[in-house]
Design an enzyme around this catalytic site. Structure first.
Site, PDB file in Angstrom:
ATOM      1  N   ARG A 110       0.847  -1.189   0.000  1.00 52.25           N
ATOM      2  CA  ARG A 110       0.000   0.000   0.000  1.00 52.25           C
ATOM      3  C   ARG A 110       0.885   1.242   0.000  1.00 52.25           C
ATOM      4  O   ARG A 110       1.842   1.345   0.764  1.00 52.25           O
ATOM      5  CB  ARG A 110      -0.911   0.008   1.221  1.00 52.25           C
ATOM      6  CG  ARG A 110      -1.869  -1.166   1.249  1.00 52.25           C
ATOM      7  CD  ARG A 110      -2.802  -1.103   2.440  1.00 52.25           C
ATOM      8  NE  ARG A 110      -3.574   0.129   2.385  1.00 52.25           N
ATOM      9  CZ  ARG A 110      -3.893   0.856   3.459  1.00 52.25           C
ATOM     10  NH1 ARG A 110      -3.498   0.481   4.658  1.00 52.25           N
ATOM     11  NH2 ARG A 110      -4.605   1.959   3.328  1.00 52.25           N
ATOM     12  N   LEU A 113       1.560   2.951   3.359  1.00 53.60           N
ATOM     13  CA  LEU A 113       2.549   2.281   4.210  1.00 53.60           C
ATOM     14  C   LEU A 113       3.960   2.452   3.644  1.00 53.60           C
ATOM     15  O   LEU A 113       4.920   2.614   4.400  1.00 53.60           O
ATOM     16  CB  LEU A 113       2.202   0.807   4.364  1.00 53.60           C
ATOM     17  CG  LEU A 113       0.849   0.511   5.037  1.00 53.60           C
ATOM     18  CD1 LEU A 113       0.574  -0.983   5.043  1.00 53.60           C
ATOM     19  CD2 LEU A 113       0.805   1.087   6.433  1.00 53.60           C
ATOM     20  N   ARG A 115       5.089   4.971   2.130  1.00 52.99           N
ATOM     21  CA  ARG A 115       5.537   6.336   2.435  1.00 52.99           C
ATOM     22  C   ARG A 115       6.073   6.468   3.859  1.00 52.99           C
ATOM     23  O   ARG A 115       6.689   7.469   4.210  1.00 52.99           O
ATOM     24  CB  ARG A 115       4.391   7.323   2.208  1.00 52.99           C
ATOM     25  CG  ARG A 115       4.000   7.406   0.748  1.00 52.99           C
ATOM     26  CD  ARG A 115       2.733   8.194   0.536  1.00 52.99           C
ATOM     27  NE  ARG A 115       2.171   7.895  -0.773  1.00 52.99           N
ATOM     28  CZ  ARG A 115       1.614   8.789  -1.561  1.00 52.99           C
ATOM     29  NH1 ARG A 115       1.536  10.053  -1.188  1.00 52.99           N
ATOM     30  NH2 ARG A 115       1.118   8.426  -2.725  1.00 52.99           N
ATOM     31  N   VAL A 136       2.935 -15.465   2.506  1.00 48.65           N
ATOM     32  CA  VAL A 136       3.957 -14.949   3.414  1.00 48.65           C
ATOM     33  C   VAL A 136       4.433 -13.595   2.902  1.00 48.65           C
ATOM     34  O   VAL A 136       4.677 -13.404   1.707  1.00 48.65           O
ATOM     35  CB  VAL A 136       5.132 -15.941   3.569  1.00 48.65           C
ATOM     36  CG1 VAL A 136       6.330 -15.277   4.241  1.00 48.65           C
ATOM     37  CG2 VAL A 136       4.686 -17.139   4.397  1.00 48.65           C
ATOM     38  N   LEU A 137       4.545 -12.664   3.822  1.00 51.95           N
ATOM     39  CA  LEU A 137       5.006 -11.310   3.528  1.00 51.95           C
ATOM     40  C   LEU A 137       6.434 -11.170   4.036  1.00 51.95           C
ATOM     41  O   LEU A 137       6.751 -11.639   5.132  1.00 51.95           O
ATOM     42  CB  LEU A 137       4.103 -10.293   4.234  1.00 51.95           C
ATOM     43  CG  LEU A 137       2.603 -10.447   3.953  1.00 51.95           C
ATOM     44  CD1 LEU A 137       1.788  -9.614   4.937  1.00 51.95           C
ATOM     45  CD2 LEU A 137       2.288 -10.070   2.528  1.00 51.95           C
ATOM     46  N   GLU A 138       7.287 -10.554   3.237  1.00 51.27           N
ATOM     47  CA  GLU A 138       8.668 -10.297   3.647  1.00 51.27           C
ATOM     48  C   GLU A 138       8.763  -8.810   3.973  1.00 51.27           C
ATOM     49  O   GLU A 138       8.973  -7.990   3.086  1.00 51.27           O
ATOM     50  CB  GLU A 138       9.655 -10.666   2.540  1.00 51.27           C
ATOM     51  CG  GLU A 138       9.523 -12.089   2.035  1.00 51.27           C
ATOM     52  CD  GLU A 138       8.732 -12.175   0.733  1.00 51.27           C
ATOM     53  OE1 GLU A 138       8.506 -11.136   0.084  1.00 51.27           O
ATOM     54  OE2 GLU A 138       8.341 -13.287   0.371  1.00 51.27           O
ATOM     55  N   TYR A 171       0.950 -24.523  -9.639  1.00 52.62           N
ATOM     56  CA  TYR A 171       1.680 -24.714  -8.386  1.00 52.62           C
ATOM     57  C   TYR A 171       1.203 -25.924  -7.597  1.00 52.62           C
ATOM     58  O   TYR A 171       2.005 -26.702  -7.085  1.00 52.62           O
ATOM     59  CB  TYR A 171       1.587 -23.446  -7.524  1.00 52.62           C
ATOM     60  CG  TYR A 171       2.618 -23.438  -6.434  1.00 52.62           C
ATOM     61  CD1 TYR A 171       3.914 -23.021  -6.699  1.00 52.62           C
ATOM     62  CD2 TYR A 171       2.318 -23.876  -5.157  1.00 52.62           C
ATOM     63  CE1 TYR A 171       4.884 -23.036  -5.713  1.00 52.62           C
ATOM     64  CE2 TYR A 171       3.279 -23.894  -4.161  1.00 52.62           C
ATOM     65  CZ  TYR A 171       4.560 -23.475  -4.450  1.00 52.62           C
ATOM     66  OH  TYR A 171       5.515 -23.504  -3.474  1.00 52.62           O
ATOM     67  N   LYS A 178       7.315 -26.223  -2.717  1.00 47.36           N
ATOM     68  CA  LYS A 178       7.756 -26.261  -1.313  1.00 47.36           C
ATOM     69  C   LYS A 178       6.760 -25.627  -0.347  1.00 47.36           C
ATOM     70  O   LYS A 178       6.803 -25.888   0.843  1.00 47.36           O
ATOM     71  CB  LYS A 178       9.086 -25.511  -1.168  1.00 47.36           C
ATOM     72  CG  LYS A 178      10.201 -26.032  -2.031  1.00 47.36           C
ATOM     73  CD  LYS A 178      11.485 -25.275  -1.764  1.00 47.36           C
ATOM     74  CE  LYS A 178      11.394 -23.839  -2.140  1.00 47.36           C
ATOM     75  NZ  LYS A 178      12.208 -23.412  -3.253  1.00 47.36           N
ATOM     76  N   GLN A 182       0.278 -23.554   2.181  1.00 47.36           N
ATOM     77  CA  GLN A 182       1.018 -22.837   3.222  1.00 47.36           C
ATOM     78  C   GLN A 182       0.085 -22.217   4.261  1.00 47.36           C
ATOM     79  O   GLN A 182      -0.896 -21.585   3.925  1.00 47.36           O
ATOM     80  CB  GLN A 182       1.832 -21.745   2.522  1.00 47.36           C
ATOM     81  CG  GLN A 182       2.621 -20.836   3.389  1.00 47.36           C
ATOM     82  CD  GLN A 182       3.518 -19.980   2.532  1.00 47.36           C
ATOM     83  OE1 GLN A 182       4.658 -20.320   2.335  1.00 47.36           O
ATOM     84  NE2 GLN A 182       3.004 -18.882   2.012  1.00 47.36           N
TER      85      GLN A 182
END
Length: 198
Positions: A110, A113, A115, A136-138, A171, A178, A182
């Site tokens: 976003r 965020l 900024r 998953v967020l990095e 996938y 892997k 998830q």
């Protein structure tokens, strides 16, 4: 071709795209669906490892990963996870997403965020056709102040693109997938990659 809001709503109603819990119309904008932050996080612990050799034998890579990655941290609703400047952490979306074999998803941060210095993905923003699970967020804080992140806050936007035809290797049908189905802030599974020797 990117799906517009009307198409996204129709695909959700027809269950061609499944997002659980299903977003209400206020979370759907012209070309995307708002995605919220989940409750699970992982951080990189204090460690003495000088580096991780990503081309080392699988066992060594996994041992190095285990030495630096925390166990999953659960943050209760209403509480905050603090991401400090220069810190990388893993988190997970509140929603679970399932895509058909002919649609690819794109996760974007976003602007509001960004900024403040928050990156929600370091490089991995493609959601493959056939994907099913949480995302998953990095997180990376490139700003000057710690950021308090709370479960269920709007954290990213997901948009969808139709492909020329269905993927031959979606996938959910790949043997090397892997992160299939998830759940939670899953750490890197790079040690499961096949080594290519040429």
């Amino acid at each position: 071709m990117r799906l517009c809001d009307k198409d996204i709503e129709q695909y959700l109603d027809d269950e061609k795209i499944i997002i659980e819990p299903k977003p209400d119309s206020s979370m759907i904008s012209g070309v995307s669906v708002d995605i919220r932050l989940g409750n699970e996080f992982r951080v990189f612990q204090d460690h003495t490892a000088p580096y991780i050799d990503l081309s080392a034998p699988k066992g060594e890579v996994q041992e190095a990963m285990n030495s630096i990655m925390s166990d999953e941290i659960f943050i209760a609703d209403g509480d905050a996870f603090f991401l400090h400047p220069g810190e990388l952490a893993l988190a997970v979306t509140y929603e679970s997403v399932t895509l058909p074999d002919n649609i690819v998803g794109w996760l974007d941060g976003r602007s509001s965020l960004a900024r403040l210095g928050l990156m929600v993905h370091v490089t991995a923003h493609r959601i493959d056709p056939g994907w099913s699970g949480q995302i998953v967020l990095e997180f990376y804080n490139s700003g000057k102040l710690p950021l308090a992140l709370r479960p269920k806050m709007k954290i990213a936007a997901l948009n969808f693109e139709t492909m020329s035809s269905s993927a031959a290797r979606p996938y959910n049908k790949r043997e090397d997938a892997k992160y299939r189905d998830q759940k939670g802030a899953v750490a890197s599974r790079i040690s499961q990659d096949e080594k290519v020797n040429k």
